[in-house]
Design an enzyme around this catalytic site. Structure first.
Site: not given
Length: 398
Positions: A139, A224, A253
């Site tokens: 993702f 990522d 985040k």
């Protein structure tokens, strides 16, 4: 049972917002540390942390002060002007990564960081290398570019075609990756641990294999670390524990501690592959978000939250394993980035029962619950959850 104020706010939510999230079951009003209260005054231990975002918990004085002071001084400049906070943040990230030749692009989210990374890799590779390689169940975001390399067919299918050739290989399968990467490939994008798939780690040595395969083919290694970065695994960045360095690193985040920010870091020739006008963001490097990120980095260092994440995470994982409950298959993950794996697809029920007991956890997969609490979570708070877990599980699987 849903209380009156929560029900009223849920109704307003449904009448005003697009139905992209359904209607969330809990309406949070305020937070302090690792605890939050809903609009009806019920307390919860927040073991989700805004999906690995609230690194310092809620209302941390350092973050509050940094945001208030910066907002009072200068809230926005656009990219037409520079300001000191964005420079300081880029310098700080470069220092933490240990490569003075690295360069940073600041964005507003993980999706945007990944968009920058994909453009950067394509720009550096040129038109002769149009192909991207990604992993099944990976993702990387929901914009069209990031979704193109997201390996979840249920997410991808409604929005294609994407105009980009992407080859998907199984997560952690170095042989399959080697077979997929040739001289037409611009970049390989992977996560050190697949977060949205259920906190699924790759086998030991996988990142080193990705590095070797990309080097052999001349492709960019894009890592990522949007969920795993900024101390979540007990290291500043998960790849540092593996002794490898990517060509492009994406962060978001936890970096902003609750303020929207993302970063794309390029190393080697990828540090300078973008030219003026190749990419941009009106809000990227925003002074307030950059000040928040600096406060997060300072606090993680000053309060030894790397060590705390490792120690408290290990205790939390062991406490969940030790329940010996028939519904518990095991625990995956590192530091304060964990998944409680179930023997049956009952995660949504466990999430609901946990909330009834005052604990917020995330049914990230049908058989797995994600825990990504603030790095400030105390051992006592972790123990309160593991102590309550058997009763929670008994309500689902008596």
């Amino acid at each position: 049972m849903t209380a009156e104020r929560t029900r009223a706010l849920q109704e307003r939510f449904g009448n005003a917002l697009m139905p992209t999230y359904g209607v969330p079951p809990v309406a949070i009003a305020r937070g302090e540390g690792a605890r939050v209260w809903d609009v009806d005054g019920r307390p919860y231990l927040d073991l989700i942390g805004g999906i690995a975002v609230s690194a310092l918990g809620h209302g941390h004085p350092a973050l509050v002060k940094a945001v208030a002071d910066q907002t009072a001084a200068l809230a926005h400049t656009s990219n037409l002007f520079l300001h000191e906070r964005e420079v300081e943040l880029a310098e700080r990230l470069i220092a933490l990564l240990g490569d003075p030749g690295a360069r940073v692009f600041l964005a507003n989210s993980g999706t945007e960081a990944n968009e920058a990374a994909l453009k950067l890799a394509r720009k550096a590779a040129g038109p002769a290398r149009p192909v991207l390689v990604a992993t099944e169940n990976g993702f990387h975001g929901r914009s069209l570019g990031a979704l193109a390399v997201t390996g979840k067919e249920s997410m991808r299918a409604p929005f294609g075609p994407y105009g980009t050739e992407v080859r998907f290989v199984p997560h952690g399968d170095a042989g399959a990756l080697r077979a997929a990467v040739d001289d037409t490939v611009a970049a390989v994008i992977v996560e050190p641990v697949q977060g949205e798939a259920g906190v699924v780690p790759a086998p030991d040595g996988y990142l080193a294999a990705v590095r070797e395969i990309c080097d052999a083919a001349g492709a960019a290694f894009v890592l990522d670390e949007i969920q795993s970065g900024i101390g979540r695994t007990g290291h500043w960045f998960a790849h540092q524990a593996q002794g490898v360095r990517p060509d492009v690193l994406t962060l978001a985040k936890g970096l902003g501690g609750g303020l929207p920010i993302g970063a794309c870091v390029g190393f080697g020739r990828y540090a300078t592959a973008f030219a003026k006008g190749d990419h941009g963001s009106t809000f990227g490097g925003n002074p307030v978000a950059a000040a928040a990120a600096l406060a997060v980095l300072d606090t993680v260092e000053n309060e030894d939250l790397l060590g705390s994440a490792a120690r408290t995470g290990a205790a939390l994982a062991e406490g969940m394993r030790a329940t010996g409950h028939p519904l518990v298959a095991g625990v995956r993950g590192t530091g304060l980035w964990l998944a409680l794996v179930l023997t049956a697809e009952r995660a949504a029920e466990v999430q609901a029962r946990a909330a009834d007991h005052g604990f917020l956890i995330n049914a990230v997969a049908p058989d797995a619950l994600r825990l990504a609490p603030p790095l400030t979570l105390t051992p006592e708070q972790a123990a309160s959850f593991t102590g309550a877990l058997p009763a929670i599980l008994d309500e689902v699987n008596p």
